[in-house]
Design an enzyme around this catalytic site. Sequence first.
Site, PDB file in Angstrom:
ATOM      1  N   ASP A 120       2.409  -1.753  -4.466  1.00  0.00           N
ATOM      2  CA  ASP A 120       1.101  -1.772  -4.544  1.00  0.00           C
ATOM      3  C   ASP A 120       0.402  -2.057  -5.541  1.00  0.00           C
ATOM      4  O   ASP A 120       1.393  -2.671  -6.583  1.00  0.00           O
ATOM      5  CB  ASP A 120       1.099  -0.417  -4.129  1.00  0.00           C
ATOM      6  CG  ASP A 120      -0.226   0.432  -3.505  1.00  0.00           C
ATOM      7  OD1 ASP A 120       0.078   1.359  -3.048  1.00  0.00           O
ATOM      8  OD2 ASP A 120      -1.324   0.097  -4.428  1.00  0.00           O
TER       9      ASP A 120
ATOM     10  N   TYR B 299     -15.045  -1.707   8.794  1.00  0.00           N
ATOM     11  CA  TYR B 299     -13.665  -1.819   8.886  1.00  0.00           C
ATOM     12  C   TYR B 299     -13.361  -1.295  10.138  1.00  0.00           C
ATOM     13  O   TYR B 299     -12.104  -2.332  10.395  1.00  0.00           O
ATOM     14  CB  TYR B 299     -13.590  -0.299   8.750  1.00  0.00           C
ATOM     15  CG  TYR B 299     -11.874   0.991   8.797  1.00  0.00           C
ATOM     16  CD1 TYR B 299     -11.269   0.309   8.435  1.00  0.00           C
ATOM     17  CD2 TYR B 299     -12.050   1.435   9.812  1.00  0.00           C
ATOM     18  CE1 TYR B 299      -9.409   0.841   8.351  1.00  0.00           C
ATOM     19  CE2 TYR B 299     -10.574   1.688  10.153  1.00  0.00           C
ATOM     20  CZ  TYR B 299      -9.551   2.036   9.367  1.00  0.00           C
ATOM     21  OH  TYR B 299      -8.088   2.325   9.844  1.00  0.00           O
TER      22      TYR B 299
ATOM     23  N   GLY C  17       0.479  -1.378   0.308  1.00  0.00           N
ATOM     24  CA  GLY C  17       0.099  -0.161  -0.071  1.00  0.00           C
ATOM     25  C   GLY C  17       0.613   0.782   0.157  1.00  0.00           C
ATOM     26  O   GLY C  17       0.486   2.478   0.478  1.00  0.00           O
TER      27      GLY C  17
ATOM     28  N   ILE D  72      -5.463  10.619  10.096  1.00  0.00           N
ATOM     29  CA  ILE D  72      -3.621  11.330   9.785  1.00  0.00           C
ATOM     30  C   ILE D  72      -4.167  12.226   8.955  1.00  0.00           C
ATOM     31  O   ILE D  72      -4.515  12.214   8.309  1.00  0.00           O
ATOM     32  CB  ILE D  72      -3.002   9.641   9.105  1.00  0.00           C
ATOM     33  CG1 ILE D  72      -2.557   8.663   9.915  1.00  0.00           C
ATOM     34  CG2 ILE D  72      -1.616  10.863   8.959  1.00  0.00           C
ATOM     35  CD1 ILE D  72      -2.398   9.125  11.453  1.00  0.00           C
TER      36      ILE D  72
HETATM   37  C1  AKB Z   1     -10.702   6.476   8.772  1.00  0.00           C
HETATM   38  O1  AKB Z   1     -10.860   7.152   9.413  1.00  0.00           O
HETATM   39  O2  AKB Z   1     -11.642   5.104   7.870  1.00  0.00           O
HETATM   40  C2  AKB Z   1      -8.931   6.342   9.523  1.00  0.00           C
HETATM   41  C3  AKB Z   1      -9.192   5.731  10.597  1.00  0.00           C
HETATM   42  C4  AKB Z   1      -8.973   6.525  12.111  1.00  0.00           C
HETATM   43  O3  AKB Z   1      -8.969   4.952  10.449  1.00  0.00           O
HETATM   44  N1  AKB Z   1      -8.754   7.671   9.290  1.00  0.00           N
END
Ligand code: AKB
Length: 338
Positions: free
Chosen positions: A47, A155, A21, A185
């Site tokens: 990547d 996620y 990545g 980030i």
């Molecule tokens: C997201 O917003 O999905 C990422 C994270 C905080 O893991 N930046």
Amino acid sequence: MYAPDANCNWWSSMKRILITGAIGQIGTELTMALRQRYGADHVIATDIRMPADRSFLESGPFEFLDVLDPHHITRVMSIHQADTIYHLAAILSAVGENRPNQAWQVNVNGLYNVLEAARQYHCAVFVPSSIGVFGNSTPLDRTPQVTIQRPETMYGVTKLAGELLCQYYFRRFGVDTRGVRFPGIISYETEPGGGTTDYAVEIFIEAIKHKKYTCYLRPDTSLDMMYMPDAIRAMVDLMEADPDRLEHRNAYNVTAMSFTPSELAREITQYVPGFAIEYQIDPVRQAIADSWPNSMDDSAARTEWGWRPEFDMRAMTRGMLEVLAKRHGHTDFRLVSR
Ligand code: AKB
């Protein structure tokens, strides 16, 4: 930039690092930082996309690599004799809610393939986890290192599974897995894609280009954030840390600042007079943000490997605006020193 230091010369002469990545938001800057620290030929960027930036391509070895193909991973690793992997290939939170199947494939099956390759080739592995591993039942203020983890997004589910998988490979097979729970980030080099915290990057670009921004989160949504130079330092410092001191290796809470969209907008207005923010709430991303910590307790990282962020909201805002203003040709841009 995270420069070479005298103590890592012997180490860098041996290290061969593979980054998955590498074209993403973190990967682009991590690749350049590691090349500067350990030598360009020691860092293999990979990547599933080709880099658009020529200078990135020319800065050191690059390989096309799909983490969903286990044979491809082992082939690239054996060609380059990698001994360390920074596994950054992942689907972020907002995209993950739209494409849960792809999020599972990439974030869990991709990680499994990388861990298996690391086991066979005796590699150390860094895997970024996320504030996404927490959920509504977690204490959201000063979120402890060890606490309830019941994420409500795909996620979060995949990132939590990733933490457990990494810990399993460490305990069962002795693979040197290490990770941090990154907050949002913030960086000016490569834009993030598909995250819930992306507003904190977009707001700077729109402030410079149009002096206004429409935010998809409520003005009072508090989230942890970190400026990219601190994120790079966290990854390198953790991977260079004494293994005997690492108790919570998969994965450490790390944070640098915590703010709301309205607090960040107020800070930007100090430098961009007339900057205006308005709000058009995206219910999907708002629900995700509401289930994530307002601020994390990162004392385990501080104690076990000396984590200390250098940038707060004020220093980060100034750094972002200085670079972006120059990049967009604002020579008359008013930077108010305070
Ligand atoms: C997201 O917003 O999905 C990422 C994270 C905080 O893991 N930046």
